[in-house]
Write a protein that holds these residues in place. Sequence first.
Motif, mmCIF file in Angstrom:
data_model
loop_
_atom_site.group_PDB
_atom_site.id
_atom_site.type_symbol
_atom_site.label_atom_id
_atom_site.label_comp_id
_atom_site.label_asym_id
_atom_site.label_seq_id
_atom_site.Cartn_x
_atom_site.Cartn_y
_atom_site.Cartn_z
ATOM 1 N N TYR A 219 -9.901 14.171 -0.838
ATOM 2 C CA TYR A 219 -9.553 15.582 -0.764
ATOM 3 C C TYR A 219 -9.155 16.118 -2.139
ATOM 4 O O TYR A 219 -9.533 17.231 -2.534
ATOM 5 N N GLU B 190 -10.818 19.164 -4.102
ATOM 6 C CA GLU B 190 -10.048 20.316 -4.569
ATOM 7 C C GLU B 190 -10.340 20.616 -6.036
ATOM 8 O O GLU B 190 -10.494 21.763 -6.435
ATOM 9 N N PHE C 92 -2.028 20.536 3.153
ATOM 10 C CA PHE C 92 -2.884 19.488 3.700
ATOM 11 C C PHE C 92 -2.606 18.155 2.997
ATOM 12 O O PHE C 92 -2.383 17.127 3.637
ATOM 13 N N ALA D 68 -3.566 2.934 4.286
ATOM 14 C CA ALA D 68 -4.619 2.766 3.277
ATOM 15 C C ALA D 68 -5.729 3.788 3.481
ATOM 16 O O ALA D 68 -6.230 4.388 2.519
ATOM 17 N N ALA E 197 1.157 9.072 5.344
ATOM 18 C CA ALA E 197 0.873 7.782 4.716
ATOM 19 C C ALA E 197 2.176 7.082 4.341
ATOM 20 O O ALA E 197 2.331 5.872 4.533
ATOM 21 N N VAL F 213 0.832 -1.200 0.000
ATOM 22 C CA VAL F 213 0.000 0.000 0.000
ATOM 23 C C VAL F 213 0.873 1.259 0.000
ATOM 24 O O VAL F 213 0.447 2.340 -0.421
ATOM 25 N N GLY G 6 0.806 3.317 -3.140
ATOM 26 C CA GLY G 6 -0.261 4.305 -3.226
ATOM 27 C C GLY G 6 0.114 5.579 -2.497
ATOM 28 O O GLY G 6 -0.134 6.690 -2.971
ATOM 29 N N ALA H 118 -8.374 9.117 2.081
ATOM 30 C CA ALA H 118 -8.678 10.485 2.499
ATOM 31 C C ALA H 118 -8.034 11.486 1.549
ATOM 32 O O ALA H 118 -8.658 12.462 1.124
ATOM 33 N N ALA H 119 -6.776 11.224 1.179
ATOM 34 C CA ALA H 119 -6.069 12.132 0.277
ATOM 35 C C ALA H 119 -6.752 12.179 -1.082
ATOM 36 O O ALA H 119 -6.897 13.243 -1.691
ATOM 37 N N GLU H 120 -7.190 11.016 -1.541
ATOM 38 C CA GLU H 120 -7.842 10.953 -2.842
ATOM 39 C C GLU H 120 -9.177 11.708 -2.809
ATOM 40 O O GLU H 120 -9.532 12.439 -3.727
ATOM 41 N N TYR I 43 -5.786 3.399 -8.275
ATOM 42 C CA TYR I 43 -4.708 3.880 -9.138
ATOM 43 C C TYR I 43 -4.441 2.928 -10.288
ATOM 44 O O TYR I 43 -3.435 3.069 -10.972
ATOM 45 N N LEU J 210 -5.477 6.738 4.918
ATOM 46 C CA LEU J 210 -4.984 8.068 4.567
ATOM 47 C C LEU J 210 -4.979 8.278 3.058
ATOM 48 O O LEU J 210 -5.275 9.365 2.564
ATOM 49 N N ILE J 211 -4.629 7.204 2.322
ATOM 50 C CA ILE J 211 -4.640 7.316 0.861
ATOM 51 C C ILE J 211 -6.043 7.655 0.372
ATOM 52 O O ILE J 211 -6.233 8.539 -0.469
ATOM 53 N N LEU K 277 -0.903 14.737 4.617
ATOM 54 C CA LEU K 277 -1.582 13.436 4.509
ATOM 55 C C LEU K 277 -0.671 12.413 3.846
ATOM 56 O O LEU K 277 -0.475 11.301 4.344
ATOM 57 N N ILE L 284 2.501 7.593 -4.508
ATOM 58 C CA ILE L 284 1.818 8.266 -5.615
ATOM 59 C C ILE L 284 1.063 9.500 -5.114
ATOM 60 O O ILE L 284 1.149 10.587 -5.702
ATOM 61 N N VAL L 285 0.348 9.346 -4.004
ATOM 62 C CA VAL L 285 -0.387 10.479 -3.426
ATOM 63 C C VAL L 285 0.577 11.627 -3.136
ATOM 64 O O VAL L 285 0.358 12.779 -3.508
#
Lengths: 102, 477
Positions: free
Chosen positions: B112, B116, A68, B103, A76, A51, A54, B108-110, B246, B105-106, A72, A57-58
């Motif tokens: 967000y 946006e 923000f 997982a 992660a 994971v 991911g 949550a980021a996505e 992804y 947080l990912i 995050l 990538i984020v």
Amino acid sequence: MESILNWVSENQQIIYIVILMIFVGIEVIGHVPSVLHTPLMSGANAIHGVVIIGAIIVMGKAEPDNYFALVLGFLAVILGTLNVVGGFVVTDRMLEMFKKKK
Amino acid sequence: MELNLLTICYLIASVTFIIGLKMLSNPASARKGNLVAAAGMTIAILGTIFLYESEGQKLHNYAWIFGGLLIGAVVGTLAAKKVKMTAMPEMVSLFNGMGGACAALISAAEFYHIYELHKASPDTAFADIIPMGSYITIAAGAIIGTISYTGSIIAWGKLNGRVKDFSFKGQHIVNMIVLALTLAAAVFAYRSTVGTIYLPFILIGFFAFIYGILFVMPIGGADMPVVISLLNSFTGVAAACGGFLYDNKAMLTGGILVGAAGTLLTILMCKAMNRSLTNVLIGSFGGGGTTGAAGGKKEQGSHKEISLSDTAMVMAYANKVMIVPGYGLAVAQAQHTCHELEKILEDKGVEVKYAIHPVAGRMPGHMNVLLAEADVPYEKLLEMEQANDEFKTCDVVLILGANDVVNPAAKTDPASPIYGMPILDVELAKTVIVNKRSMKPGYAGIENDLFFQPKTSMLFGDAKKVLQDLCAEVKSI
């Protein structure tokens, strides 16, 4: 209904992978002796640390001024790395004990 | 070109995960299997950092990425190296929780990120922006990841004694309601407009957070391994959700693989302990234990104690001694002292063997790891069936901090919560000496008739202290 059917056919490749992987996952560990349950669980624990990809990538896609999203992603990445590195090292330490017996 | 290379990286990673798991389930190749999977993981991570492109754009924020990797790697390695062998299970649980949080947080980021992109038009329905399939994966990643995170933390706390079992009447109904609220929040979020999406999304996380706690809280400590294994497979599924999001095949295969293997492993563990999964989750042990209490109230005879020097004498003049290690030995960190006693006895011509119950310690296989750490030769560790064949030829059985795995109620008392669990038939031996700290019942919370049998003697004290004294006594004989 229509939209679900569309979604299935659009993503059929992934759905195939998921189904096949379920069988592979069950098949590969089918005959594990109970002595190895703990190390195997720990090893599997490290593998789901994938994971982290991911998280990278984020993090890598976040705009440099969007704090923000950066925070995050950063959290992660740290948590994911902990999972991967810690998981593999702990598993190795457990299995090291098994090796000595020879 | 570079993207093709990345595809190859992910392909290699997926294959190494499968091969790694396969090798991990065989004692001879297990250690290599772990390294194979780790190598695959390294390739996938490096590939992602340097080769990943999205819409023609490379990743940036390298400083942040490497900073995070560095912190995680250093802390993870130190924690994994420092942790005591006995605390291994809670460490695994903790790492599992980290994965779950990652997982979540990912997701949550996505979430967000989508917010946006569209916040300029706050009245658009969220459902019009992203297809339901993608939304389900984001929400599932957030929910499952969060449950796995809080659940693992509670499991960690329970194993190291910081969190006590806690349950109340009707908890299962409350759990169901909280789970339903989580799902309701997810549906509600999908129906909201972009401008009002915040609250429902936070609610999803909040309810999932509470559910994770409530889910693990009532389950007894003895069942924690099963729960950790289950949460492990949850995290696998959460990781796979990220893979879906992804379109990343390495995450997808790795996650699903662990999800499936973890579920099977959970069932196998239950089988080793002769419990059904529903039984563990609904929790006859943890739910206040009506059955356990009934077993405990039964009138018991008196037990007899034995002194250290008598124990030393009996053992030194025995032909064959079988040691039954349990969690008490693990907690007292007495595996090395135990090995020392074994050597002293062997020097005196006593044959010493160990009888290992499949779930001795805290997890299946845990005791083997501990004794292997203390250099106990592998041939001396007998599995349950072998040991049960040999007990009748033993003069002395020394039980070190084990309780439920030698409780004859598992065979004789259908009302007992552990009825049907395979046990070690220690009463076949001529003498049974039980080392425990007190007469307190074991993890299952039930009395043990074995302690009141005529051939059983109790030797109270901390396993390590007792073993050290025994070593000295036996030496002086």
